[in-house]
Design a protein around this motif. Structure first.
Motif, PDB file in Angstrom:
ATOM      1  N   TYR A  40       0.817  -1.207   0.000  1.00 34.30           N
ATOM      2  CA  TYR A  40       0.000   0.000   0.000  1.00 34.30           C
ATOM      3  C   TYR A  40       0.858   1.267   0.000  1.00 34.30           C
ATOM      4  N   ILE A  41       2.174   1.145   0.247  1.00 39.04           N
ATOM      5  CA  ILE A  41       3.086   2.286   0.178  1.00 39.04           C
ATOM      6  C   ILE A  41       3.813   2.308  -1.169  1.00 39.04           C
ATOM      7  N   SER A  42       4.228   1.152  -1.637  1.00 34.17           N
ATOM      8  CA  SER A  42       5.004   1.097  -2.881  1.00 34.17           C
ATOM      9  C   SER A  42       4.133   1.255  -4.113  1.00 34.17           C
ATOM     10  N   GLN A  43       2.877   0.891  -4.044  1.00 32.94           N
ATOM     11  CA  GLN A  43       1.991   0.969  -5.203  1.00 32.94           C
ATOM     12  C   GLN A  43       1.412   2.383  -5.309  1.00 32.94           C
ATOM     13  N   ALA A  44       1.556   3.002  -6.472  1.00 30.99           N
ATOM     14  CA  ALA A  44       1.065   4.363  -6.689  1.00 30.99           C
ATOM     15  C   ALA A  44      -0.420   4.343  -6.997  1.00 30.99           C
ATOM     16  N   PRO A  45      -1.179   5.379  -6.593  1.00 33.42           N
ATOM     17  CA  PRO A  45      -2.600   5.448  -6.953  1.00 33.42           C
ATOM     18  C   PRO A  45      -2.771   5.620  -8.447  1.00 33.42           C
ATOM     19  N   TRP A  46      -3.972   5.373  -8.921  1.00 39.78           N
ATOM     20  CA  TRP A  46      -4.199   5.338 -10.372  1.00 39.78           C
ATOM     21  C   TRP A  46      -3.965   6.690 -11.023  1.00 39.78           C
ATOM     22  N   TYR A  47      -4.225   7.780 -10.316  1.00 38.60           N
ATOM     23  CA  TYR A  47      -4.085   9.091 -10.926  1.00 38.60           C
ATOM     24  C   TYR A  47      -2.639   9.589 -10.883  1.00 38.60           C
ATOM     25  N   MET A  48      -1.715   8.849 -10.236  1.00 34.96           N
ATOM     26  CA  MET A  48      -0.304   9.216 -10.208  1.00 34.96           C
ATOM     27  C   MET A  48       0.591   8.092 -10.708  1.00 34.96           C
ATOM     28  N   LEU A  71      -7.241  13.593 -12.565  1.00 39.29           N
ATOM     29  CA  LEU A  71      -8.398  13.824 -11.707  1.00 39.29           C
ATOM     30  C   LEU A  71      -9.403  14.776 -12.346  1.00 39.29           C
ATOM     31  N   ASN A  72      -8.888  15.745 -13.177  1.00 34.29           N
ATOM     32  CA  ASN A  72      -9.768  16.714 -13.826  1.00 34.29           C
ATOM     33  C   ASN A  72     -10.288  16.226 -15.166  1.00 34.29           C
ATOM     34  N   ASN A  73      -9.747  15.121 -15.633  1.00 35.83           N
ATOM     35  CA  ASN A  73     -10.165  14.576 -16.924  1.00 35.83           C
ATOM     36  C   ASN A  73     -11.317  13.614 -16.704  1.00 35.83           C
ATOM     37  N   ASP A 133      -8.795   3.498 -16.425  1.00 40.05           N
ATOM     38  CA  ASP A 133      -8.387   2.122 -16.189  1.00 40.05           C
ATOM     39  C   ASP A 133      -9.320   1.485 -15.161  1.00 40.05           C
ATOM     40  N   PHE A 134      -8.902   0.332 -14.640  1.00 41.33           N
ATOM     41  CA  PHE A 134      -9.757  -0.431 -13.722  1.00 41.33           C
ATOM     42  C   PHE A 134      -9.995   0.340 -12.426  1.00 41.33           C
ATOM     43  N   ASP A 135      -8.942   0.917 -11.852  1.00 40.37           N
ATOM     44  CA  ASP A 135      -9.068   1.618 -10.574  1.00 40.37           C
ATOM     45  C   ASP A 135      -9.822   2.928 -10.727  1.00 40.37           C
ATOM     46  N   ALA A 136      -9.597   3.616 -11.843  1.00 36.38           N
ATOM     47  CA  ALA A 136     -10.262   4.906 -12.030  1.00 36.38           C
ATOM     48  C   ALA A 136     -11.766   4.736 -12.193  1.00 36.38           C
ATOM     49  N   LYS A 137     -12.203   3.670 -12.848  1.00 28.51           N
ATOM     50  CA  LYS A 137     -13.635   3.441 -13.023  1.00 28.51           C
ATOM     51  C   LYS A 137     -14.330   3.156 -11.702  1.00 28.51           C
ATOM     52  N   ARG A 138     -13.595   2.588 -10.740  1.00 29.75           N
ATOM     53  CA  ARG A 138     -14.203   2.176  -9.480  1.00 29.75           C
ATOM     54  C   ARG A 138     -13.868   3.125  -8.323  1.00 29.75           C
ATOM     55  N   ASP A 139     -13.288   4.267  -8.635  1.00 29.66           N
ATOM     56  CA  ASP A 139     -12.999   5.263  -7.615  1.00 29.66           C
ATOM     57  C   ASP A 139     -14.264   6.077  -7.353  1.00 29.66           C
ATOM     58  N   ARG A 140     -14.749   6.047  -6.126  1.00 31.15           N
ATOM     59  CA  ARG A 140     -16.022   6.685  -5.804  1.00 31.15           C
ATOM     60  C   ARG A 140     -15.938   8.213  -5.882  1.00 31.15           C
TER      61      ARG A 140
END
Length: 555
Positions: A40-48, A71-73, A133-140
């Motif tokens: 959870y520290i080494s993995q970057a979030p989808w927008y970065m 994030l703005n797109n 991507d997969f994470d961006a579609k499921r980000d609330r």
């Protein structure tokens, strides 16, 4: 290579890196990455996420600021497309907009659609291409505009301001505290002008402290509601003290548990013994007694009321208790003066050890229980007379047993009569002379058990099985020893079993019943009849009778 094999290979590589057998992974700058850093520290979030391994997203780096534009797109929900004037081929038959068909149209279905009326009622759909991507579609929170929350804050602020204004108007109408304070201040100023100032003047501002608004709230003190039965958050909840469903009942509405959660623990030793125990502790019993005294006094015509005049009621109750004790003492003195017995109730004749429940006598014992120092404690005696020997006897009755007469007697004279007079050794000689030498020798021999005697009779053929069975209370001749019957005829035993089962169910004829009675009267009961009786009896006593309905046949 399948996806499962790739995942397995990836896991093996991670384990090897953690174990130190494989080189560590390198980031974009060529620096090694610690394999023990959590995911959870080494993995970057989808927008970065840049697609390259590393910990750059954890550092303040301008290179990753451009990736935050993801994030703005997002989809623009307020955008509208072109609105045509006439119906076009390929548009929705219902609303006339391009981008969807009639079955996907969300507008009100019309009886005559746009293809019939040639009128377009909606704007064309704008298809926006957003790479997700997969994470961006499921980000609330993806696509959320934080500026929209400002409208919610403004709405709540307006509602709170209106509520305060209405509450202030009601407060002025009900109490008129401001007008009352002005009148009091004017009166104080007038008195001060006429009589001068004094150091003994009290500040009356405390009178309005309860009605003043506290910091951060505007509450009417006259209508304030107190929440009861609240507990400290660190304390254990009452319903968690005993998780047994059969324990004390807990009322969630009032947050009360009337009975003790642990019934086997004394209330004094328990951390919580129930609401009833707390209600009955302290001055609760005294208040109940005072209330009872007030009710009884009111029934006798006295003006007593605990709530209306508590001081007078308490003083009257105290005087009543003192008068009651005086009357009780005088009555006790009159009874002792009339009938006597004062010396039996005063503690002057009672020993100090009994009155105080303690003693100053020192007693010391060894580890084995032997007395070392001090006086041994006296053994408590029974209420019956001890060491009393009537009739000049030297022993008690029952201290000697006569093998010849099978009776108890005195050990000092061998007399078996309780009221006899002790004759000493002469009585012992006289009791020996009453038996023959053969009887004495037989009596001196060790006695055999009943089982050994019965086996000897069976071996000699003198065992009376029918008489034994009658002594046992069975006139039919039932024997508990099947080996004593000898060899049995199987055919006769089977017939006897059938006849015995029919006898148990009352299916025997009159002739058969008379035959059975004749056998018993004349003593012609056979060994097969006795064995059949025993087997049927065992069959009846067997709890698994249904599993073996044929009975226990050793055939």
């Amino acid at each position: 290579m399948s996806a499962r094999e790739e995942l397995k290979k990836k896991r093996e590589l991670e384990e090897a890196r953690k174990a130190g057998t494989a080189p560590a992974e390198l980031d974009a700058d060529g620096k090694p990455i610690n394999p023990h850093i959590p995911q959870y520290i080494s993995q970057a979030p989808w927008y970065m996420d840049t697609g390259k391994p590393g910990l750059g997203h954890q550092r303040l780096n301008r290179e990753y600021d451009s990736s935050a534009e993801k994030l703005n797109n997002w989809y623009d929900r307020s955008i509208k497309g072109h609105k045509a004037q006439k119906f076009r081929k390929g548009a929705c038959d219902n609303c006339g907009a391009m981008g969807h068909s009639k079955k996907d149209c969300v507008e009100r279905p019309r009886k005559r659609g746009a293809n019939k009326t040639n009128r377009v009622t909606q704007y064309d759909d704008v298809v926006q291409q957003t790479a997700t991507d997969f994470d961006a579609k499921r980000d609330r929170w993806n696509g959320y505009d934080p500026a929209s929350h400002k409208r919610v804050v403004e709405e709540y602020a307006a509602v709170e301001q209106e509520r305060r204004r209405i509450q202030e108007e009601e407060l002025d109408k009900q109490n008129s505290l401001s007008a009352a304070k002005k009148v009091v201040d004017a009166t104080k100023q007038k008195i001060k002008d006429e009589f001068g100032s004094s150091d003994e003047d009290e500040d009356d501002e405390d009178k309005y402290a309860d009605n003043a608004d506290a910091v951060g709230q505007n509450v009417d003190s006259n209508n304030r509601i107190t929440v009861r039965n609240l507990r400290i958050r660190e304390d254990t909840a009452k319903y968690l003290m005993n998780l047994d469903i059969e324990s004390a009942h807990y009322d969630p509405k009032t947050r009360s548990m009337r009975e003790a959660p642990h019934s086997n623990v004394r209330p004094e030793d328990s951390t919580f013994a129930g609401e009833n125990f707390l209600r009955n502790s302290g001055d609760a019993a005294g208040i109940q007694n005072t209330q009872l005294f007030a009710w009884q006094s009111a029934n006798r015509g006295h003006d007593m009321h605990v709530q209306a005049n508590p001081t007078a009621t308490e003083m009257a109750h105290g005087a009543f208790k003192v008068k009651k004790e005086e009357i009780k003492d005088s009555h006790k003195a009159n009874m002792l003066g009339r009938y006597g017995g004062e010396e039996y109730i005063t503690p002057s004749h009672i020993p100090k050890e009994i009155r105080l429940g303690q003693t100053e006598e020192y007693v010391e014992y060894s580890r084995s229980g032997q007395l070392i120092k001090g006086k041994e404690r006296a053994i408590a005696k029974s209420k019956y007379a001890e060491d009393v020997y009537p009739g000049n006897h030297q022993s008690v009755f029952g201290s000697w047993f006569s093998m010849e007469t099978k009776s108890w007697g005195y050990n000092c004279c061998h007399s078996t009569i309780y009221t006899s007079y002790c004759q000493g050794e002469a009585g012992k000689e006289a009791s020996k002379s009453t038996f023959s030498r053969h009887e004495i020798e037989e009596a001196s021999k060790p006695q055999k058990s009943l089982t050994e005697q019965h086996k000897e009779k069976i071996a000699a053929g003198t065992a009376d099985l029918k008489a034994r069975a009658e002594r046992e209370g069975n006139k039919y001749g039932f024997s508990k020893d099947p080996q004593a019957l000898g060899e049995l005829d199987k055919d006769k035993l089977k017939a006897a079993l059938d006849r015995e089962r029919r006898r148990k169910t009352n299916d025997l004829s009159r002739a058969e019943l008379e035959e059975e009675a004749t056998k018993i009267d004349t003593g012609k009961v056979t060994a097969e009849d006795i064995e059949a009786r025993r087997l049927v009896k065992l069959d009846d006593d067997d709890p698994l009778k249904g599993a073996n309905s044929e009975g226990l046949l050793p055939l």
